[in-house]
Design an enzyme around this catalytic site. Structure first.
Site, PDB file in Angstrom:
ATOM      1  N   ASP A  67      -4.422   1.087  -5.429  1.00 22.66           N
ATOM      2  CA  ASP A  67      -5.498   2.013  -5.071  1.00 22.66           C
ATOM      3  C   ASP A  67      -5.104   3.459  -5.324  1.00 22.66           C
ATOM      4  OD1 ASP A  67      -3.601   2.060  -3.029  1.00 22.66           O
ATOM      5  OD2 ASP A  67      -4.913   1.175  -1.529  1.00 22.66           O
ATOM      6  N   ASN A 135      -6.218  -2.050  10.737  1.00 18.73           N
ATOM      7  CA  ASN A 135      -7.490  -2.763  10.931  1.00 18.73           C
ATOM      8  C   ASN A 135      -7.588  -3.996  10.023  1.00 18.73           C
ATOM      9  OD1 ASN A 135      -7.859  -1.654   8.427  1.00 18.73           O
ATOM     10  ND2 ASN A 135      -9.706  -0.493   8.925  1.00 18.73           N
ATOM     11  N   HIS A 137      -6.958  -4.040   6.745  1.00 21.69           N
ATOM     12  CA  HIS A 137      -7.319  -3.805   5.337  1.00 21.69           C
ATOM     13  C   HIS A 137      -6.126  -4.065   4.423  1.00 21.69           C
ATOM     14  CE1 HIS A 137      -6.285   0.779   5.606  1.00 21.69           C
ATOM     15  NE2 HIS A 137      -5.410   0.247   4.780  1.00 21.69           N
ATOM     16  N   GLU A 142     -11.759  -2.295   3.307  1.00 24.78           N
ATOM     17  CA  GLU A 142     -11.963  -2.174   4.742  1.00 24.78           C
ATOM     18  C   GLU A 142     -12.669  -3.426   5.285  1.00 24.78           C
ATOM     19  OE1 GLU A 142     -10.385   0.040   6.125  1.00 24.78           O
ATOM     20  OE2 GLU A 142     -10.767   2.088   5.463  1.00 24.78           O
TER      21      GLU A 142
HETATM   22  C1  GLP Z   1      -3.044   2.624   3.035  1.00 21.98           C
HETATM   23  C2  GLP Z   1      -2.983   1.881   1.709  1.00 21.98           C
HETATM   24  C3  GLP Z   1      -2.631   0.426   1.918  1.00 21.98           C
HETATM   25  C4  GLP Z   1      -1.440   0.314   2.846  1.00 21.98           C
HETATM   26  C5  GLP Z   1      -1.801   0.865   4.190  1.00 21.98           C
HETATM   27  C6  GLP Z   1      -0.683   0.755   5.208  1.00 21.98           C
HETATM   28  O1  GLP Z   1      -4.294   2.597   3.608  1.00 21.98           O
HETATM   29  N1  GLP Z   1      -4.191   1.959   0.990  1.00 21.98           N
HETATM   30  O2  GLP Z   1      -2.361  -0.173   0.652  1.00 21.98           O
HETATM   31  O3  GLP Z   1      -1.068  -1.033   2.964  1.00 21.98           O
HETATM   32  O4  GLP Z   1      -2.116   2.239   4.025  1.00 21.98           O
HETATM   33  O5  GLP Z   1       0.226   1.794   5.035  1.00 21.98           O
HETATM   34  P1  GLP Z   1       1.611   1.901   5.774  1.00 21.98           P
HETATM   35  O6  GLP Z   1       2.516   0.940   5.099  1.00 21.98           O
HETATM   36  O7  GLP Z   1       2.026   3.327   5.573  1.00 21.98           O
HETATM   37  O8  GLP Z   1       1.363   1.581   7.199  1.00 21.98           O
END
Ligand code: GLP
Length: 240
Positions: A67, A135, A137, A142
């Site tokens: 993303d 959440n 995702h 989402e």
């Molecule tokens: C973002 C990214 C996800 C990632 C998530 C969790 O929203 N788009 O791909 O998995 O954050 O991030 P973290 O590993 O910093 O908790």
């Protein structure tokens, strides 16, 4: 699903890296899709350290990323492309032409989504690495996103904007939209490795593993795949 619970973040990296190395040994031109965020960071550090020491080569590896924020270019320090360049790509021998990334600063974002989708169709993934949002995702899909979704533009939920604001100097600076690979593309990989650490992820991990396969928890789609490894620390696994 195979669930591996380890002592801490550094150990998640060890386990995940073993999986990547084993794949690269069999297939040096493997296609790997990477996430950003704090969860995969120890893995990227381990890959860079190993590259310096053992010279594991990524020359023929093809990469994708999950993303990108809308409106942030590769030089913006909060863009996901910048994150990958500085934490991994610039420090290993990956061929820049083999790096695939959604472009968040292109005018016609829908055309960009179609372009990225075509690239994914033409490059089957050997490994999909994932983090998970609090959440549930994955990527930026989402809750409520269709399991059939392909690369698309998303409006980020309030909880994701709040969670991700820790990387920005104020919550106002967090982009409200992003391009993300869709759920049907994420599971179109031979192997999926999800890394989660910390108590903030415990509920999402419980819903992913034990909840119904339901679009309200995007990560529950992983229950449909027969080669998934969850690498968790004790806190993330605490509600299992
Ligand atoms: C973002 C990214 C996800 C990632 C998530 C969790 O929203 N788009 O791909 O998995 O954050 O991030 P973290 O590993 O910093 O908790």
């Amino acid at each position: 699903m195979k669930i591996i619970v380890v002592g801490g973040a550094e150990d998640t990296a060890k386990v995940a890296f073993q999986e990547i190395k084993a794949t690269l040994k069999k297939k040096p031109n493997a296609t790997i899709c990477f996430p950003t965020g704090s969860s995969p960071l120890p893995l990227y550090k381990a890959m860079v350290a190993d590259f310096k020491k053992s010279k594991t080569s990524y020359k023929n590896v093809v990469t994708f990323n999950l993303d990108e924020y809308k409106g942030l270019g590769a030089k913006h320090t909060q863009s996901y492309r910048y994150f990958m360049d500085t934490n991994l790509f610039n420090s290993i021998d990956v061929n820049k032409d083999n790096i695939h990334f959604p472009n968040g600063v292109i005018k016609d974002l829908n055309a960009e989504c179609n372009r990225y989708h075509e690239e994914l169709v033409n490059n089957h993934r050997d490994i999909q690495i994932l983090g998970i949002g609090s959440n549930g995702h994955i990527g930026f899909n989402e809750p409520g996103t269709s399991f059939d979704s392909v690369t698309h533009v998303v409006s980020l939920s309030a909880s994701t904007i709040r969670d991700n604001s820790r990387f920005f100097s104020s919550i106002k600076e967090v982009p409200k939209q992003a391009i993300t690979m869709g759920l049907s593309e994420i599971i179109d990989s031979d192997k999926i490795i999800l890394i989660a650490t910390g108590i903030n992820k415990a509920k999402a991990i419980r819903d992913c593993v034990k909840g119904p396969i339901d679009e309200n928890c995007p990560a529950s789609i992983l229950q449909k795949h027969d080669n998934v490894i969850l690498i968790l620390d004790k806190e993330a696994a605490s509600l299992l």
